[in-house]
Scaffold this motif. Structure first.
Motif, PDB file in Angstrom:
ATOM      1  N   THR A   1      -5.739   7.191  -2.446  1.00 17.94           N
ATOM      2  CA  THR A   1      -6.187   5.792  -2.465  1.00 17.94           C
ATOM      3  C   THR A   1      -7.693   5.691  -2.642  1.00 17.94           C
ATOM      4  O   THR A   1      -8.189   4.752  -3.229  1.00 17.94           O
ATOM      5  CB  THR A   1      -5.793   5.087  -1.160  1.00 17.94           C
TER       6      THR A   1
ATOM      7  N   PHE B   1      10.583  13.856 -11.626  1.00 19.50           N
ATOM      8  CA  PHE B   1      10.349  12.634 -10.854  1.00 19.50           C
ATOM      9  C   PHE B   1      11.435  12.435  -9.815  1.00 19.50           C
ATOM     10  O   PHE B   1      11.180  12.146  -8.657  1.00 19.50           O
ATOM     11  CB  PHE B   1      10.335  11.415 -11.782  1.00 19.50           C
TER      12      PHE B   1
ATOM     13  N   LYS C   1      10.165   3.595   2.672  1.00 20.34           N
ATOM     14  CA  LYS C   1      10.163   4.826   1.880  1.00 20.34           C
ATOM     15  C   LYS C   1      10.498   4.597   0.424  1.00 20.34           C
ATOM     16  O   LYS C   1       9.814   5.074  -0.477  1.00 20.34           O
ATOM     17  CB  LYS C   1      11.168   5.809   2.471  1.00 20.34           C
ATOM     18  N   GLU C   2      11.574   3.835   0.208  1.00 20.78           N
ATOM     19  CA  GLU C   2      12.045   3.628  -1.158  1.00 20.78           C
ATOM     20  C   GLU C   2      10.928   3.094  -2.036  1.00 20.78           C
ATOM     21  O   GLU C   2      10.641   3.624  -3.103  1.00 20.78           O
ATOM     22  CB  GLU C   2      13.215   2.631  -1.158  1.00 20.78           C
TER      23      GLU C   2
ATOM     24  N   GLN D   1      -2.729  -8.505   4.258  1.00 18.46           N
ATOM     25  CA  GLN D   1      -3.798  -7.522   4.303  1.00 18.46           C
ATOM     26  C   GLN D   1      -5.042  -7.995   3.529  1.00 18.46           C
ATOM     27  O   GLN D   1      -6.162  -7.721   3.917  1.00 18.46           O
ATOM     28  CB  GLN D   1      -3.303  -6.200   3.712  1.00 18.46           C
TER      29      GLN D   1
ATOM     30  N   LEU E   1       4.809   5.780  -6.153  1.00 20.21           N
ATOM     31  CA  LEU E   1       4.203   7.071  -6.473  1.00 20.21           C
ATOM     32  C   LEU E   1       4.568   7.495  -7.881  1.00 20.21           C
ATOM     33  O   LEU E   1       3.724   7.951  -8.646  1.00 20.21           O
ATOM     34  CB  LEU E   1       4.691   8.134  -5.475  1.00 20.21           C
ATOM     35  N   ILE E   2       5.822   7.292  -8.189  1.00 16.51           N
ATOM     36  CA  ILE E   2       6.269   7.725  -9.509  1.00 16.51           C
ATOM     37  C   ILE E   2       5.575   6.917 -10.598  1.00 16.51           C
ATOM     38  O   ILE E   2       5.106   7.451 -11.594  1.00 16.51           O
ATOM     39  CB  ILE E   2       7.802   7.623  -9.608  1.00 16.51           C
TER      40      ILE E   2
ATOM     41  N   MET F   1       7.798   3.133  -1.633  1.00 20.46           N
ATOM     42  CA  MET F   1       6.669   4.020  -1.817  1.00 20.46           C
ATOM     43  C   MET F   1       6.981   5.076  -2.877  1.00 20.46           C
ATOM     44  O   MET F   1       6.164   5.374  -3.737  1.00 20.46           O
ATOM     45  CB  MET F   1       6.348   4.711  -0.507  1.00 20.46           C
ATOM     46  N   ALA F   2       8.190   5.590  -2.803  1.00 23.32           N
ATOM     47  CA  ALA F   2       8.564   6.616  -3.776  1.00 23.32           C
ATOM     48  C   ALA F   2       8.435   6.059  -5.189  1.00 23.32           C
ATOM     49  O   ALA F   2       7.887   6.704  -6.081  1.00 23.32           O
ATOM     50  CB  ALA F   2       9.998   7.071  -3.502  1.00 23.32           C
ATOM     51  N   ASP F   3       8.895   4.827  -5.352  1.00 23.03           N
ATOM     52  CA  ASP F   3       8.800   4.222  -6.683  1.00 23.03           C
ATOM     53  C   ASP F   3       7.346   4.023  -7.091  1.00 23.03           C
ATOM     54  O   ASP F   3       6.972   4.259  -8.230  1.00 23.03           O
ATOM     55  CB  ASP F   3       9.558   2.888  -6.702  1.00 23.03           C
TER      56      ASP F   3
ATOM     57  N   LEU G   1      10.763  13.130  -1.198  1.00 25.22           N
ATOM     58  CA  LEU G   1       9.997  12.137  -0.463  1.00 25.22           C
ATOM     59  C   LEU G   1      10.892  11.353   0.480  1.00 25.22           C
ATOM     60  O   LEU G   1      10.595  11.140   1.644  1.00 25.22           O
ATOM     61  CB  LEU G   1       9.369  11.188  -1.474  1.00 25.22           C
ATOM     62  N   LEU G   2      12.026  10.928  -0.048  1.00 27.19           N
ATOM     63  CA  LEU G   2      12.924  10.115   0.755  1.00 27.19           C
ATOM     64  C   LEU G   2      13.510  10.938   1.886  1.00 27.19           C
ATOM     65  O   LEU G   2      13.780  10.425   2.967  1.00 27.19           O
ATOM     66  CB  LEU G   2      14.046   9.548  -0.122  1.00 27.19           C
TER      67      LEU G   2
ATOM     68  N   LEU H   1       5.599   5.171   5.410  1.00 20.47           N
ATOM     69  CA  LEU H   1       6.767   6.034   5.303  1.00 20.47           C
ATOM     70  C   LEU H   1       7.821   5.761   6.360  1.00 20.47           C
ATOM     71  O   LEU H   1       8.579   6.623   6.716  1.00 20.47           O
ATOM     72  CB  LEU H   1       6.338   7.501   5.356  1.00 20.47           C
TER      73      LEU H   1
ATOM     74  N   LYS I   1       0.857  -1.183   0.000  1.00 21.85           N
ATOM     75  CA  LYS I   1       0.000   0.000   0.000  1.00 21.85           C
ATOM     76  C   LYS I   1       0.894   1.233   0.000  1.00 21.85           C
ATOM     77  O   LYS I   1       1.960   1.242   0.589  1.00 21.85           O
ATOM     78  CB  LYS I   1      -0.878   0.020   1.257  1.00 21.85           C
ATOM     79  N   THR I   2       0.414   2.264  -0.642  1.00 21.48           N
ATOM     80  CA  THR I   2       1.159   3.515  -0.538  1.00 21.48           C
ATOM     81  C   THR I   2       0.931   4.089   0.856  1.00 21.48           C
ATOM     82  O   THR I   2       0.004   3.724   1.545  1.00 21.48           O
ATOM     83  CB  THR I   2       0.647   4.535  -1.554  1.00 21.48           C
TER      84      THR I   2
ATOM     85  N   LEU J   1      -0.944  13.102  -5.512  1.00 21.30           N
ATOM     86  CA  LEU J   1      -0.251  11.826  -5.469  1.00 21.30           C
ATOM     87  C   LEU J   1      -0.944  10.812  -4.575  1.00 21.30           C
ATOM     88  O   LEU J   1      -1.065   9.648  -4.896  1.00 21.30           O
ATOM     89  CB  LEU J   1       1.182  12.030  -4.965  1.00 21.30           C
TER      90      LEU J   1
ATOM     91  N   ALA K   1      11.074  14.715  -6.978  1.00 19.84           N
ATOM     92  CA  ALA K   1       9.994  14.299  -6.101  1.00 19.84           C
ATOM     93  C   ALA K   1      10.439  13.125  -5.237  1.00 19.84           C
ATOM     94  O   ALA K   1      10.165  13.063  -4.049  1.00 19.84           O
ATOM     95  CB  ALA K   1       8.779  13.901  -6.939  1.00 19.84           C
ATOM     96  N   ARG K   2      11.132  12.196  -5.871  1.00 19.92           N
ATOM     97  CA  ARG K   2      11.595  11.022  -5.163  1.00 19.92           C
ATOM     98  C   ARG K   2      12.548  11.407  -4.038  1.00 19.92           C
ATOM     99  O   ARG K   2      12.460  10.921  -2.917  1.00 19.92           O
ATOM    100  CB  ARG K   2      12.292  10.087  -6.157  1.00 19.92           C
TER     101      ARG K   2
END
Lengths: 164, 246, 425
Positions: free
Chosen positions: B34, B6, A140-141, B167, A147-148, A143-145, B13-14, A135, A131-132, B31, B9-10
């Motif tokens: 959900t 991108f 994190k890694e 999940q 999102l992109i 999720m970033a991918d 984010l990180l 964090l 799931k996104t 972004l 943004a990445r």
């Protein structure tokens, strides 16, 4: 006699403590500190206004769980997994704070209202990597991918490195 | 939109500096959204999901389907084989008279007329419109009558605490569970994990998944071509799982 | 016949208090066992994915079946008009309700999620025999409760026959429902037989009456109430008929299966190579539960000896437990026939006889159900006048029957105790 006096003393002490503490002052009506669930992990607006969610979340969840499981309707907005997405928090008492879970958020009010739920008898309540929104450092890694990838899908942008 | 955007943004984010709700990487794109995922379903009687298992292609030594199911659904046990759950198992057969052998996986047969659904007092044991038989663990009281009623031994009772459930597959002590035909994958347009593993991991192609109601589907075509067997066909339960080669 | 006088027991003797203490201890132990099983999960029991119903179900089914049978005596007096049994009607209904309560307690506390009992009460699948049974069981409490009230409240006495008839029909339905839990299971070789329903009815007659005789003897002994030989002789003859009928049904059940080649496997398993199940069938069900009690009940000497009659009744109870064990556990132990004609093997015990050894918590839970039953009876006979002051032949012999007195005028109706104390005086 001594026991009775002891109980009185304890009661008095407890009352004093409640009276002088700020939490006690806030909850003068009930005598129990009002719950203060953790702020959402992400997002500013729940799927419904906060007041509505407080009163109706169980109805939404119960209704949708039946629709999802029994009728096969997926992707609606009132799913437990959506709650996890935003409201799961890392709690030092659970797995050393390395994971995000929904339990502390739910527990806060449910303990106050003395309403027991058995969602977590089967649902882990844990935020998962697919799931996104996760964090924590290890997530994190990914999720970033994610999102992109998502933005690209939305914008129909050519993949990075694609040759036209 | 450029790669630079991108990557920026990445990085943001990180580094944890991005505003969490609605990071704008381009005008009009939020972004984190959900709740905007497309709604799918409901399951419809137009579909009837089923499996075709060719035991001639199945090998007694191969358990890729079982492993894949375990991984996908998370029903790894506690080294107590009598009480640990088994949603799918490999059964090896030997003909009493001729000595011929065969091997095949057995799981919930997703009956058209499932006895487990008939006997369940609360309606927890249920069949979706598209023929997938499930346990609604929200209302399962753990009476195990469905396990008494199932002719295929397809169901397991959860005998001890479960942690770290997937999940998509909540599981809990005191309720009954069984193969879901990977309903979470099917609803997303995919195939069950066992079928995927049989083709991709084992390279055997012994399992075909598809819509029995769609004459154009691979499974329907194969079923129309060769006679197949359904387990305990004498009971008239019309399982959604067909076998060939036995 | 003299006017029947019902009284409560004094209930202050050391023996009585000790009895309550013991029964209470058993119930507490059962609750502890339940906590242990539910906290850890069912893996701590002998039950597993092969034998999904175990000792709790043997106890529960036995008690529920016996509950229906304990109503025999009341039915015989109210429905079939046998006056001699009339003084026993109240105790009969009480024992019946208590047995059902004990059985249901065991059944419910063994659920995987006993905390979800409310779900079972609110969500119904009406094709499920279990769902019918929930109605049959709760309805039984209501119907028999009303019946008991009609018997105990003088103003209502004239409705006793109609209430008794409803209760009689209801208990037949209840046992049919219980037998059908197994009779309607197509999956397993040992079940899937219409004979289960009538067989359970006749089992209920036998087990219930045996328990009633034992409880009646114990209560009479313990409270020093006379118990006439004629009454005992009538009841033991009736028990003999029921025991013979249970044997007859067992013979028909197995003969039917033996005739069909399809069922030879499961019959061979139960009758000759099933190990513990074969032993329990021949020695438990047939010998201890059938032939020996028949011999004791009808032998010219032992048939007149009260101790021997009690022994026979106890044997019927033990044999009954064995029979239910063979049906429930034996029926599951025999492997499912998914691939007839093939030798099968798998990691999930296909083709292998299921293994089951009852664990202590399961047995303690079952015994807790029995203790609950006895505790209810023990407390109820102190609280309300269930027991006739005397069951001596001279007092209840039908030749002494006098016309029923008219109902007392309204003002004379105080509570039961006062009224009957007045009669006593």
């Amino acid at each position: 006699m001594n026991t009775v006096r002891g109980i009185f003393a304890a009661l008095l002490l407890a009352l004093t403590a409640v009276a002088v503490s700020p939490a006690g002052a806030l909850a003068a009506d009930s005598g129990v500190p009002v719950p203060s669930p953790a702020k959402a992990f992400k997002g500013e607006q729940c799927v419904e206004p906060v007041e509505t969610m407080r009163r109706e979340h169980m109805v939404y969840l119960k209704h949708q769980r039946d629709e999802t499981l029994r009728d096969g309707i997926r992707g609606q907005k009132y799913g437990l997994n959506e709650c996890i997405d935003c409201h799961a928090t890392a709690d030092p008492s659970i797995a050393g704070g390395k994971i995000r879970t929904l339990k502390p958020f739910c527990k806060e009010c449910h303990a106050y209202a003395a309403v027991s739920i058995d969602c977590f008898a089967c649902h882990s309540g844990k935020a998962q990597n697919d799931k996104t929104g996760s964090l924590l450092p290890n997530e994190k890694e990914e999720m970033a991918d994610d999102l992109i990838r998502m933005v690209k899908a939305h914008t129909n942008a050519p993949a990075i490195g694609d040759k036209k | 939109m450029s790669d630079t955007t991108f990557n920026a943004a990445r990085r943001r984010l990180l580094a944890g500096t991005a505003a969490l709700a609605g990071i704008s990487v381009a005008p009009g794109i939020r972004l984190i959204s959900t709740a905007e995922a497309a709604v799918s379903g409901p399951a419809s009687a137009k579909n009837r999901w089923g499996l075709l298992i060719d035991s001639n292609k199945c090998d007694a030594g191969c358990t890729e389907c079982v492993t894949a199911c375990k991984t996908e659904q998370g029903w790894t046990g506690n080294d107590r084989p009598e009480s640990d759950p088994q949603w799918i198992r490999k059964v090896n057969l030997k003909d009493n008279k001729t000595g011929a052998t065969a091997s095949l996986p057995v799981m919930c047969q997703h009956c058209e007329h499932p006895p487990c659904v008939d006997v369940c007092p609360t309606g927890a044991s249920m069949k979706r419109e598209d023929g997938i038989v499930l346990v609604d663990k929200h209302i399962c009281i753990g009476c195990r009558y469905c396990m008494m009623a199932c002719p295929y031994k397809a169901r397991s009772f959860v005998h001890e605490d479960v942690h770290n459930q997937k999940q998509h597959m909540p599981r809990g002590k005191g309720t009954v569970e069984s193969c879901t035909l990977c309903v979470h994958r099917v609803d997303a347009g995919g195939t069950p994990a066992c079928v995927e593993a049989c083709t991709e991991k084992a390279g055997r192609d012994a399992m075909v998944f598809g819509d029995l109601n769609d004459p154009a589907s691979e499974i329907s075509k194969k079923l129309a071509k060769h006679v197949t067997t359904r387990l305990r066909a004498d009971l008239g339960l019309e399982p959604g799982v067909h076998y060939s080669g036995i | 016949m003299k006017r029947i006088l019902f009284t409560q027991i004094q209930g202050n003797s050391t023996g009585y208090i000790a009895l309550l203490g013991w029964l209470g201890a058993f119930v507490a132990a059962a609750l502890g066992a339940v906590y242990f099983m539910e906290h850890n999960g069912h893996y701590v029991t002998g039950m597993n994915n092969q034998i999904v119903w175990g000792m709790p179900h043997v106890f529960a089914v036995f008690l529920i079946v016996a509950a229906s049978g304990a109503l025999n005596i009341a039915s015989i007096s109210s429905v079939f008009g046998r006056v001699m049994y009339k003084p026993l009607g109240r105790l009969s209904t009480l024992l019946s309700l208590a047995l059902l309560a004990g059985g249901l307690m065991v059944l419910v506390l063994d659920l995987g999620r006993p905390d979800r009992l409310d779900v079972a009460m609110m969500k119904y699948n009406f094709k499920s025999i279990f769902a019918w049974n929930i109605y049959l069981y709760t309805g039984f409490f209501a119907v028999v409760g009303v019946y008991m009230w009609m018997m105990m409240e003088r103003r209502m006495n004239r409705y006793t026959k109609i209430a008794g008839t409803v209760a009689f029909i209801w208990r037949l339905a209840l046992t049919t429902g219980t037998g059908s839990i197994f009779g309607f299971l197509v999956a397993r070789q040992a079940y899937d037989a219409a004979i289960m329903a009538p067989m359970f009815i006749i089992m209920s007659f036998s087990f219930g009456l045996a328990i009633f005789i034992l409880v009646l003897m114990a209560v009479s002994n313990g409270t020093g109430r006379p118990l006439g030989d004629v009454l005992i002789a009538k009841m033991k003859n009736l028990l003999g008929v029921f025991v013979a009928a249970v044997l007859y049904f067992a013979v028909v059940q197995h003969l039917t299966n033996l005739y069909a080649t399809e069922h030879h496997g499961v019959e061979a398993f139960i009758l000759s190579d099933g190990g513990i199940y074969t032993g329990l069938f021949w020695f438990g069900q047939i010998l201890i539960g059938g032939l020996l009690p028949l011999a004791l009940l009808y032998h010219p000497t032992t048939g007149k000896d009260r101790m021997m009659i009690a022994l026979a009744a106890a044997m019927v109870v033990i044999g009954g437990m064995a029979q239910v064990y063979v049906i429930i556990i034996g029926g599951q132990a025999y492997p499912l026939s998914i691939f007839p004609g093939y030798e099968v093997s798998s990691s999930f015990y296909d083709g292998i006889v299921g293994s089951y050894s009852p664990s202590l918590p399961e047995v303690v839970l079952g015994l807790g159900g029995v203790a609950t039953t006895l505790l209810i009876v023990a407390i109820a006979i102190k609280a309300l006048p269930f027991l006739p002051a005397t069951l001596a032949d001279a007092d209840i012999d039908p030749h002494y029957v006098e016309p029923e007195p008219e109902p007392e005028p309204e003002e004379a109706d105080s509570d039961d105790e006062g009224e009957e104390a007045a009669e006593a005086a």
